[in-house]
Write a protein that holds these residues in place. Structure first.
Motif, PDB file in Angstrom:
ATOM      1  N   THR A  27       0.846  -1.187   0.000  1.00  0.00           N
ATOM      2  CA  THR A  27       0.000   0.000   0.000  1.00  0.00           C
ATOM      3  C   THR A  27       0.883   1.238   0.000  1.00  0.00           C
ATOM      4  O   THR A  27       2.005   1.209   0.498  1.00  0.00           O
ATOM      5  CB  THR A  27      -0.951   0.030   1.217  1.00  0.00           C
ATOM      6  N   GLY A  28       0.385   2.315  -0.586  1.00  0.00           N
ATOM      7  CA  GLY A  28       1.181   3.529  -0.676  1.00  0.00           C
ATOM      8  C   GLY A  28       2.406   3.335  -1.549  1.00  0.00           C
ATOM      9  O   GLY A  28       3.427   3.992  -1.372  1.00  0.00           O
ATOM     10  N   GLY A  29       2.298   2.431  -2.507  1.00  0.00           N
ATOM     11  CA  GLY A  29       3.453   2.047  -3.310  1.00  0.00           C
ATOM     12  C   GLY A  29       3.731   2.896  -4.530  1.00  0.00           C
ATOM     13  O   GLY A  29       4.675   2.621  -5.259  1.00  0.00           O
ATOM     14  N   ALA A  30       2.958   3.932  -4.775  1.00  0.00           N
ATOM     15  CA  ALA A  30       3.168   4.752  -5.975  1.00  0.00           C
ATOM     16  C   ALA A  30       4.320   5.734  -5.820  1.00  0.00           C
ATOM     17  O   ALA A  30       4.805   6.265  -6.819  1.00  0.00           O
ATOM     18  CB  ALA A  30       1.891   5.499  -6.333  1.00  0.00           C
ATOM     19  N   SER A  31       4.773   5.968  -4.590  1.00  0.00           N
ATOM     20  CA  SER A  31       5.852   6.930  -4.381  1.00  0.00           C
ATOM     21  C   SER A  31       6.556   6.655  -3.058  1.00  0.00           C
ATOM     22  O   SER A  31       6.113   5.826  -2.263  1.00  0.00           O
ATOM     23  CB  SER A  31       5.306   8.368  -4.388  1.00  0.00           C
ATOM     24  N   GLY A  32       7.645   7.361  -2.857  1.00  0.00           N
ATOM     25  CA  GLY A  32       8.352   7.318  -1.582  1.00  0.00           C
ATOM     26  C   GLY A  32       8.853   5.948  -1.169  1.00  0.00           C
ATOM     27  O   GLY A  32       9.308   5.156  -1.994  1.00  0.00           O
TER      28      GLY A  32
END
Length: 89
Positions: free
Chosen positions: A9-14
């Motif tokens: 999850t939250g894998g599109a950036s950072g």
């Protein structure tokens, strides 16, 4: 990690993106789930271009049915889910 399936999850950036790339490099099949669906799909496409295996899906971590849909999509596409990494900021 060869052949294992991971949902990040939250894998599109950072940090989430870095983890997704590393897991794919180590042979995992990675599903990048993010509220930014276009970013998740772009990140997955970049991993695939580099020889990894990834998919991008929408995920609103505040909605149970969205979480369930991301998990169901992962299992439908790749089979048994082995790793679930939750990035929260």
């Amino acid at each position: 990690m060869q052949g294992k399936v991971a949902l990040v999850t939250g894998g599109a950036s950072g940090i989430g993106l870095s983890i997704s790339k590393l897991m794919a490099k180590e042979g995992a099949k990675v599903v990048i789930a993010d509220f930014n669906e276009a970013g998740a799909k772009e990140a997955a496409e970049n991993i695939n271009k580099q020889g990894g295996e990834a998919a991008g899906v929408f995920l609103d971590a505040g909605q149970a049915d969205s979480i369930q849909a991301a998990v169901d999509s992962t299992i439908e596409q790749y089979g048994t889910l082995r790793y679930l990494l939750i990035m929260w900021v």
